[in-house]
Design a protein around this motif. Structure first.
Motif, PDB file in Angstrom:
ATOM      1  N   LEU A   1      -6.997  -2.788  -1.890  1.00  0.00           N
ATOM      2  CA  LEU A   1      -5.662  -1.966  -1.939  1.00  0.00           C
ATOM      3  C   LEU A   1      -5.225  -2.129  -3.347  1.00  0.00           C
ATOM      4  O   LEU A   1      -4.108  -1.318  -3.840  1.00  0.00           O
ATOM      5  CB  LEU A   1      -4.580  -2.761  -1.096  1.00  0.00           C
ATOM      6  N   GLY A   2      -6.081  -2.490  -4.103  1.00  0.00           N
ATOM      7  CA  GLY A   2      -5.880  -2.430  -5.798  1.00  0.00           C
ATOM      8  C   GLY A   2      -4.924  -3.495  -6.290  1.00  0.00           C
ATOM      9  O   GLY A   2      -4.477  -3.498  -7.466  1.00  0.00           O
ATOM     10  N   ALA A   3      -4.581  -4.372  -5.595  1.00  0.00           N
ATOM     11  CA  ALA A   3      -3.632  -5.403  -6.164  1.00  0.00           C
ATOM     12  C   ALA A   3      -4.513  -6.625  -6.649  1.00  0.00           C
ATOM     13  O   ALA A   3      -5.851  -6.554  -6.483  1.00  0.00           O
ATOM     14  CB  ALA A   3      -2.805  -5.814  -4.897  1.00  0.00           C
ATOM     15  N   ASN A   4      -3.742  -7.439  -7.096  1.00  0.00           N
ATOM     16  CA  ASN A   4      -4.331  -8.614  -7.597  1.00  0.00           C
ATOM     17  C   ASN A   4      -3.809  -9.912  -6.826  1.00  0.00           C
ATOM     18  O   ASN A   4      -3.056 -10.580  -7.233  1.00  0.00           O
ATOM     19  CB  ASN A   4      -3.815  -8.956  -9.259  1.00  0.00           C
ATOM     20  N   PRO A   5      -4.755 -10.169  -5.903  1.00  0.00           N
ATOM     21  CA  PRO A   5      -4.228 -11.558  -4.816  1.00  0.00           C
ATOM     22  C   PRO A   5      -4.578 -12.751  -5.488  1.00  0.00           C
ATOM     23  O   PRO A   5      -5.671 -13.133  -6.325  1.00  0.00           O
ATOM     24  CB  PRO A   5      -5.227 -11.198  -3.562  1.00  0.00           C
TER      25      PRO A   5
ATOM     26  N   THR B   1       1.416   9.070   8.303  1.00  0.00           N
ATOM     27  CA  THR B   1       0.643   9.389   7.092  1.00  0.00           C
ATOM     28  C   THR B   1       0.745   8.380   6.176  1.00  0.00           C
ATOM     29  O   THR B   1      -0.524   8.049   5.729  1.00  0.00           O
ATOM     30  CB  THR B   1       1.167  10.557   6.561  1.00  0.00           C
ATOM     31  N   GLN B   2       1.548   7.535   5.878  1.00  0.00           N
ATOM     32  CA  GLN B   2       1.603   6.568   4.873  1.00  0.00           C
ATOM     33  C   GLN B   2       0.994   5.427   5.434  1.00  0.00           C
ATOM     34  O   GLN B   2       0.143   4.818   4.744  1.00  0.00           O
ATOM     35  CB  GLN B   2       3.423   6.223   4.769  1.00  0.00           C
TER      36      GLN B   2
ATOM     37  N   VAL C   1      -4.498   2.066   5.892  1.00  0.00           N
ATOM     38  CA  VAL C   1      -5.377   1.861   7.165  1.00  0.00           C
ATOM     39  C   VAL C   1      -6.687   2.243   6.301  1.00  0.00           C
ATOM     40  O   VAL C   1      -7.856   1.658   6.223  1.00  0.00           O
ATOM     41  CB  VAL C   1      -5.345   2.615   8.421  1.00  0.00           C
ATOM     42  N   ASP C   2      -6.832   3.276   5.943  1.00  0.00           N
ATOM     43  CA  ASP C   2      -8.144   4.040   5.151  1.00  0.00           C
ATOM     44  C   ASP C   2      -8.538   3.192   4.143  1.00  0.00           C
ATOM     45  O   ASP C   2      -9.932   2.908   3.946  1.00  0.00           O
ATOM     46  CB  ASP C   2      -7.916   5.513   4.705  1.00  0.00           C
ATOM     47  N   ALA C   3      -7.518   2.686   3.416  1.00  0.00           N
ATOM     48  CA  ALA C   3      -8.078   2.164   2.082  1.00  0.00           C
ATOM     49  C   ALA C   3      -8.455   0.530   2.403  1.00  0.00           C
ATOM     50  O   ALA C   3      -9.120  -0.124   1.343  1.00  0.00           O
ATOM     51  CB  ALA C   3      -6.590   1.746   1.285  1.00  0.00           C
TER      52      ALA C   3
ATOM     53  N   ASP D   1       5.106   2.273  -0.587  1.00  0.00           N
ATOM     54  CA  ASP D   1       4.844   3.135   0.503  1.00  0.00           C
ATOM     55  C   ASP D   1       3.318   3.803   0.594  1.00  0.00           C
ATOM     56  O   ASP D   1       3.242   4.535   1.456  1.00  0.00           O
ATOM     57  CB  ASP D   1       6.088   4.009   0.999  1.00  0.00           C
ATOM     58  N   SER D   2       2.715   3.197  -0.343  1.00  0.00           N
ATOM     59  CA  SER D   2       1.348   3.674  -0.512  1.00  0.00           C
ATOM     60  C   SER D   2       0.297   2.620  -1.240  1.00  0.00           C
ATOM     61  O   SER D   2       1.046   2.019  -1.887  1.00  0.00           O
ATOM     62  CB  SER D   2       1.254   5.168  -1.347  1.00  0.00           C
ATOM     63  N   PRO D   3      -0.930   2.717  -1.120  1.00  0.00           N
ATOM     64  CA  PRO D   3      -1.765   1.645  -1.669  1.00  0.00           C
ATOM     65  C   PRO D   3      -1.313   1.817  -3.247  1.00  0.00           C
ATOM     66  O   PRO D   3      -1.550   0.738  -3.855  1.00  0.00           O
ATOM     67  CB  PRO D   3      -3.153   2.263  -1.131  1.00  0.00           C
ATOM     68  N   ASP D   4      -1.477   3.039  -3.698  1.00  0.00           N
ATOM     69  CA  ASP D   4      -1.138   3.014  -5.173  1.00  0.00           C
ATOM     70  C   ASP D   4      -0.127   2.393  -5.770  1.00  0.00           C
ATOM     71  O   ASP D   4      -0.250   1.844  -7.043  1.00  0.00           O
ATOM     72  CB  ASP D   4      -0.905   4.608  -5.634  1.00  0.00           C
TER      73      ASP D   4
END
Ligand code: X2X
Length: 335
Positions: free
Chosen positions: A187-191, A300-301, A306-308, A162-165
């Motif tokens: 988003l910090g993932a590994n695509p 908010t979530q 969106v921001d990231a 539920d969050s980019p983290d």
């Protein structure tokens, strides 16, 4: 005797030639490529098109649907080129899969550009949609109508996201366009980019942890059976489908057949869009009933995603064309 034989032979040949001409005016068959089969709304859209064309042409024109990207050996990102070259006559294809050849199609993959179906319709049905069709036409393919693969939701085997983290370091299967590399990296993932044909095996073995696809695809392909236990409804992009034809095939058609094919594509697309949207709730229920944990985001979530992903706009708006991005934003705002 000899002369008579010759003349009867030439009469036969002339007859055969006439027959061929008559046949080509009468019965014609065209190949139609799709990625997904008629088990999915996407494949059903193509089948509906074929059905309407068969009916309205009294059987003169046959559209033969080849699903599972089989005409491009499973490589869905080659579908557009194959259609342009004439290896494929027609296709019902995804904007994602055609975007390597038509950069403007990356518009629809811009994260969180379209908050709801009205936003999608405002884009496809307005000036921005026309600009997209012009871009396709300028690259040698004739666009005919819109369909819809749907809003793409995020699933994974590890945790409720539920969050980019939460995406930190997760290996996510993405489709053809490099834009997705940028979104998931942001988003910090590994695509990892791979075709649909390779996606399910990669999920099964755990080579990747997650994927993103519309609810209909998750449901029909039983993605939960390959360990995808968590599904986040983030609606980050919608994947329209486009009915289209090779330019030469199109130019060789008589005007009235062009109209018949175009109108049948419009009707089949409209039918499929409505049907797949209507099925959304039952799809979600079916997915939940198979034990998948479904995560809905509050405002908010959602905003944190969106921001990231804002950096994706900076990189990709110039590729897509700022004018097109602005027209799309305008359409969304005034929907
Ligand atoms: O490969 C996918 O994820 C799919 C089936 O949705 C597309 O072709 C874009």
């Amino acid at each position: 005797m000899l002369t008579r034989r010759f003349s009867s032979l030439s009469a036969t040949l002339a007859g055969a030639a006439l027959f061929c001409v008559a046949l080509s005016a009468q019965a014609r068959e065209y190949s139609v490529s799709t990625v997904l089969s008629a088990d999915f709304p996407w494949g059903q859209a193509a089948e509906k098109w074929a059905e309407l064309v068969e009916e309205r042409s009294d059987g003169r024109i046959t559209l033969r649907v080849y699903p599972n990207s089989q005409l491009v050996s499973g490589d869905q990102t080659r579908e557009f080129s194959a259609m342009r070259q004439g290896l494929i006559d027609m296709a019902v294809g995804s904007t994602i899969n055609w975007s390597p050849q038509v950069p403007e199609l990356n518009l629809f993959s811009l994260p969180f550009l379209m908050p709801d179906t009205d936003a999608v319709d405002a884009i496809t049905g307005g000036e921005a949609g026309q600009m997209v069709f012009d871009a396709i036409e300028s690259r040698g393919v004739v666009p005919l109508a819109w369909g819809e693969n749907g809003f793409r939701e995020l699933s994974n085997s590890k945790l409720p996201i539920d969050s980019p983290d939460d995406l930190d370091g997760l290996k996510i299967r993405v489709v053809g366009s490099p834009l997705f590399q940028d979104t998931f990296t942001a988003l910090g993932a590994n695509p990892t980019q791979m075709s649909w044909a390779d996606a399910k095996p990669a999920l099964t073995t755990g080579a990747v942890d997650g994927q993103e696809n519309p609810l209909s695809v998750f449901d029909v392909a039983r993605i939960d059976q390959v360990g995808q236990k968590y599904l986040t409804l983030w609606h980050y992009m919608n994947d329209p489908l486009i009915f289209a034809a090779n330019q030469r095939v199109w130019q060789q058609l008589p005007e009235e057949d062009r109209e018949l094919l175009r109108q049948a594509a419009i009707d089949a697309g409209q039918w499929e869009i409505e049907m797949s949207r209507d099925q959304k709730d039952e799809r979600l229920e079916a997915i939940k009933s198979r034990g998948v944990e479904v995560i809905e985001l509050d405002e908010t979530q959602r905003q944190s995603f969106v921001d990231a992903t804002q950096s994706v706009y900076e990189t990709w708006a110039p590729e897509i064309g700022q004018e097109l991005v602005d027209a799309a934003r305008q359409a969304v705002e005034s929907r």
